[in-house]
Design an enzyme around this catalytic site. Structure first.
Site, short mmCIF file in Angstrom:
data_model
loop_
_atom_site.label_atom_id
_atom_site.label_comp_id
_atom_site.label_asym_id
_atom_site.label_seq_id
_atom_site.Cartn_x
_atom_site.Cartn_y
_atom_site.Cartn_z
N CYS A 414 50.38 39.35 37.24
CA CYS A 414 50.97 38.11 36.74
C CYS A 414 52.37 38.37 36.18
O CYS A 414 53.28 38.62 36.94
CB CYS A 414 50.04 37.40 35.76
N HIS A 540 45.17 36.98 38.87
CA HIS A 540 44.52 37.97 38.00
C HIS A 540 43.29 38.57 38.70
O HIS A 540 42.18 38.07 38.52
CB HIS A 540 44.07 37.31 36.70
N GLU A 542 41.67 41.10 37.93
CA GLU A 542 40.71 41.66 36.95
C GLU A 542 39.60 40.67 36.60
O GLU A 542 38.56 41.07 36.09
CB GLU A 542 41.46 42.13 35.69
N1 GLN Z 1 54.28 34.02 31.42
C1 GLN Z 1 54.10 34.02 32.83
C2 GLN Z 1 53.88 32.62 33.39
O1 GLN Z 1 53.53 31.73 32.69
C3 GLN Z 1 52.99 34.95 33.25
C4 GLN Z 1 51.65 34.53 32.74
C5 GLN Z 1 50.61 35.62 32.79
O2 GLN Z 1 50.94 36.81 32.86
N2 GLN Z 1 49.36 35.24 32.73
O3 GLN Z 1 54.06 32.39 34.56
#
Ligand code: GLN
Length: 569
Positions: A414, A540, A542
């Site tokens: 992410c 994600h 994970e």
């Molecule tokens: N802050 C970033 C976004 O909102 C990544 C979010 C995250 O890592 N879950 O896109």
């Protein structure tokens, strides 16, 4: 109550089932309801109710029952999505896009089954519903009160999953500790449900702590007795008491707890400190927790327990033949729980490779151009964690540059993927001021920018791109090879995305989009084909790794960390 699969499981019950089928429909509906198990906590918090609930769920599942686990949390946030990880650890996201408590991650990892919004309810959500009902006029003329309106809404939600007919058993973990003011409506709801459903359909398990006093060389039972007394004062007699302890419990202690807390001696269960959370189901099995539960719920017709796959996993976990050191670069590293699912995914991936994964948490704020080499050079792999906001971002970018230039396996998740894009733009494409508009709204090179649908959103709660989305893998890429699939589904939680206006320039210079959302064209995976292992995912992974199904990206990352380590020695 009996599931189709188990309905005809033994000849002895065939006749009983036949009789059941002859009963009128309302009775069948009643028999379709799941049995309810409530897990409460006493003495202190952090005893691991989530692990106990997951372990019991696993044992019952291994007996052939259809089980789900839900968590009721007594705080006023509608969900944990707006909480800082320092407050409550990682926010876990379900397929249907619910932002939930991290215990749901344990439920999924243990049961190997997805959960949903219905599996996590907070006081905030309960109150929101009741207040919305009141505004709509549903209680017109009545004074709206904690009892019965809040408790009725709690009970309705507690029974939702059990009434679907999809489960034989629903385990409900109550957040907090008995005696907390904010937990009272939940305890009262459990008391009422137990009265309504009867003891054979509703079981209460109380988890307490037996402190060990080294001066006296004794385990103390008094806090447990007081905790049960507290529960009794609310009208609930626990059926089973599970004791967290660092020393084995003697038969005398068992007897003492049983006698003073009014439970059968075999219902005092030892939960001894374990090397890994994955030992807990087997430890509780040795204590007969599953058999006692089945017996008390009159479910003793079920099959012999089969924990063979679980044991196989534990065998691999404990008999590793190699070891790798992985740097976890994040900004919430002081708090273990902030990256819970990532840590557990490494445990699963380690077992899959029969390799011990040692995670070294590295604070991204402490990385500087001067110390990056000394802090990272010994690592066999580097993972840059998800996150929000500017703090610690430059350290993450430095770590990624180091991994890219030194051919160290790199995994970005992410924000970690977004930082990999920024690093590549700045240092390879020479767009020195490249940034995400999350960090710098006025950057001349917004390589990561706000998603179109996000631009009009002002509310913070539950408004990110959340939950499972499809992703098409680009043929002949590392991602496609690892997944061995054309299309995958992974879970998201973010507002920003790769800016497709730059895609051609990235691809021309060696960074490829290897996963694309087929509906929106959003880039979901970026990789460097020329690198040993360099993958960033907007989603994600994970959140989908379980004991029985380690995530392929994590498993392959560890495999390559081992290869990298071996090639260097
Ligand atoms: N802050 C970033 C976004 O909102 C990544 C979010 C995250 O890592 N879950 O896109």
């Amino acid at each position: 109550m009996y599931s189709v699969g188990t309905l005809f499981s033994s000849a002895a019950i065939k006749i009983a089932n036949l009789c059941l089928l002859l009963y009128p429909v309302p009775l069948l509906v009643k028999f379709n309801m799941a049995k309810q198990i409530f897990v409460t906590g006493g003495v202190v918090s952090s005893l691991g109710k989530g692990i106990i609930a997951s372990s019991l769920g696993k044992l019952l599942q291994a007996r052939g029952l259809r089980v789900t686990i839900q968590k009721f949390d007594p705080y006023l946030n509608v969900d944990p999505g707006t909480l800082n990880p320092y407050e409550h650890g990682e926010c876990y996201v379900t397929n249907d896009g619910a932002e939930t408590d991290l215990d749901l991650g344990h439920y999924e990892r243990f049961l190997n089954m997805p959960t949903s919004q219905a599996n996590n309810v907070t006081t905030g959500r309960i109150y929101l519903t009741v207040i919305e009902n009141e505004r709509r006029g549903d209680y017109l003329g009545k004074t709206v009160q904690v009892i019965p309106h809040i408790t009725d809404e709690i009970k309705r939600r507690m029974m939702l999953l059990g009434n679907t007919g999809n489960y034989d058993v629903v385990i409900t973990e109550l957040g907090g500790t008995v005696g907390d003011i904010e937990s009272l409506p939940y305890i009262e709801a459990v008391r009422q449900l137990r009265w309504e459903l009867g003891n054979v359909n509703c079981l209460v398990i109380h988890l307490t702590l037996l402190p060990y006093l080294s001066a006296a060389k004794e385990l103390k039972t008094k806090p447990t007795q007081h905790s049960v007394k507290e529960l009794l004062s609310y009208g609930i007699q626990p059926d089973v008491i599970i004791c967290r302890t660092e020393k084995h419990i003697s038969p005398e202690i068992r007897r003492k707890i049983a006698q003073f807390c009014n439970v059968e001696s075999n219902a005092v269960i030892e939960a001894i400190d374990a090397d890994t959370i994955y030992d807990v189901p087997l430890n509780l099995m040795k204590e007969n927790l599953d058999a006692i539960t089945l017996d008390k719920l009159r479910l003793s017709i079920y099959s012999k327990i089969d924990m063979s796959q679980w044991k196989e996993f534990l065998g691999k976990l404990k008999n590793s033949t190699s070891e790798v050191q992985i740097g976890l670069i994040g900004k919430y590293v002081e708090l273990q729980d902030a990256y819970k699912s990532i840590q557990e995914s490494f445990v699963h991936a380690g077992a899959a490779n029969e390799c011990r994964v040692i995670i070294e948490s590295i604070h991204s704020e402490h990385l500087t151009p001067d110390n990056v080499a000394s802090k990272l050079q010994h690592l066999n792999g580097i993972l840059v964690a998800p996150g929000f906001g500017q703090r610690g971002i430059e350290g993450k970018i430095l770590a990624i540059q180091y991994a890219r230039l030194h051919n160290i396996p790199f995994f970005g998740i992410c924000l970690g993927m977004q930082c990999a894009v920024i690093e590549f733009a700045r240092n390879v494409l020479n767009l020195q001021q490249a940034d995400s508009t999350e960090m710098n709204a006025n950057t001349p090179h917004p390589v990561i920018s706000l998603m179109e649908q996000q631009k009009t959103i002002t509310q913070k709660g539950g408004t990110m791109r959340l939950g499972a989305y499809q992703c098409q893998l680009t043929p002949h890429t590392k991602a496609a090879e690892i997944y061995g699939n054309k299309t995958i589904q992974e879970r998201h939680r973010h507002r920003y995305e790769f800016n497709n206006a730059y895609l051609q320039e990235f691809e021309n210079n060696g960074m490829k989009a290897s996963g694309i959302n087929p509906e929106t064209g959003l880039v979901e995976i970026m990789e460097l084909p020329a690198h040993r292992w360099f993958i960033g995912t907007q989603f994600h992974p994970e959140l989908q790794s379980t004991v029985l199904h380690p995530h392929p990206l994590f498993a392959d990352f560890i495999k390559n960390a081992i290869l990298h380590k071996n090639s260097a020695t």
